[in-house]
Design an enzyme around this catalytic site. Structure first.
Site, PDB file in Angstrom:
ATOM      1  CG  PHE A 126      -0.544   0.020   2.545  1.00  0.00           C
ATOM      2  CD1 PHE A 126      -1.434  -0.287   3.559  1.00  0.00           C
ATOM      3  CD2 PHE A 126       0.757   0.366   2.888  1.00  0.00           C
ATOM      4  CE1 PHE A 126      -1.027  -0.251   4.893  1.00  0.00           C
ATOM      5  CE2 PHE A 126       1.167   0.408   4.205  1.00  0.00           C
ATOM      6  CZ  PHE A 126       0.271   0.097   5.213  1.00  0.00           C
ATOM      7  CD  GLU A 127      -0.358   5.390   1.975  1.00  0.00           C
ATOM      8  OE1 GLU A 127      -0.140   6.264   1.125  1.00  0.00           O
ATOM      9  OE2 GLU A 127      -1.383   5.370   2.678  1.00  0.00           O
TER      10      GLU A 127
END
Length: 306
Positions: A126-127
């Site tokens: 994620f990110e």
């Protein structure tokens, strides 16, 4: 970084408490190898994070309004991608070695290292996946260069001339010289890729990934070294351990993609330059790791005081 420190603390305490053959497992060389590597990589990642946050804080001084603030932050988008990849992969390494130190208990929910291992994996996804961030690091630099905002190509041409006439004088500051060499190697590979592929270089993801990995290690090693010279104690040993291995990794990454960028006589010159930039005398890494591991066991965790 915080999660990695906690995993190191759990591992150090377990290594002191768990006995085999009448002695704590923390006294065994291969366990000390793990603890030394874990601490060294955490230190490099933490140093890179502190450095980046400090640079952003400086950039934001005196700026008012969301657009001005965002512009100040975006100035360090490359560094942000670097520490996202570095931090998440250091955490993965540390929790994996933590489970190994715990042995079979590392799989038991009764021991917190099991939760740390499960929780760590998502950070590389994620990110922005680490693959995307690896492409962003050299990609942003190349785009700035193509727009004339960064003299990347001029620097690459200057470097090529420098490499054809190498200096064999002993540097006054060997470690700073080695960090500079890592940057030069990344610049050399990126410059050759841009020369060969131009705007289509974005399709050469494997090459860009190798450039990114060299840049990540260069930034982490430099951050660790600069901070270690202020801290003293065990920090210089951790910084040196990271830097020496970064040189070896950089040579491997460069030589894995350079055959795609150059051929014939030029290739031989470029391969030689890559080896020369990452060359270092053999160092007793066992002693360095044991020094760091000793500090970890004494502190029962991360050996740098808060």
């Amino acid at each position: 970084v915080g999660g990695a420190k906690r995993a190191l603390e759990l591992s150090a305490k377990y290594a002191k408490e768990r006995h085999q053959f009448g002695r704590p497992i923390g006294s065994f060389g291969l366990i000390q190898h793990k603890l030394g590597e874990m601490a060294s990589r955490i230190y490099a990642a933490e140093s890179a994070v502190y450095r980046t946050v400090g640079l952003i804080d400086e950039a934001l001084q005196g700026k008012k309004g969301p657009e001005a603030v965002m512009a100040g932050i975006e100035e360090y988008a490359v560094e942000a991608s670097i520490i996202k990849v570095l931090g998440s992969e250091v955490l993965d390494y540390v929790v994996d070695e933590g489970v190994q130190i715990h042995g079979g208990y590392g799989y038991s929910q009764e021991y917190p290292i099991e939760r740390a291992y499960r929780d760590a994996r998502i950070n590389r996804i994620f990110e922005g996946t680490n693959e995307i961030n690896r492409l962003l690091i050299p990609g942003m630099l190349l785009r700035r260069a193509l727009k004339g905002q960064l003299p990347l190509f001029q620097a690459a041409m200057k470097l090529q001339k420098e490499l054809l006439e190498p200096s064999f004088e002993e540097p006054e500051d060997l470690e700073a010289h080695q960090v500079a060499a890592l940057k030069k190697l990344a610049l050399m590979v990126a410059g050759l890729a841009a020369q060969k592929y131009g705007q289509k270089v974005e399709e050469e993801q494997e090459v860009l990934g190798a450039v990114a990995d060299i840049l990540i290690d260069a930034y982490a090693a430099e951050s660790a070294l600069l901070r270690a010279r202020r801290l003293g104690g065990v920090a210089p040993a951790m910084a040196r351990l990271y830097l020496l291995q970064a040189l070896d990794r950089a040579q491997a990454w460069a030589l894995s993609v350079l055959p795609r960028l150059v051929e014939g006589d030029e290739a031989r010159v470029v391969y030689s330059a890559a080896r020369r930039l990452t060359k270092h005398e053999p160092v007793d890494l066992v002693a360095l790791r044991r020094e760091v591991a000793g500090a970890v066991l004494e502190a029962e965790g991360y050996p740098i005081p808060h």
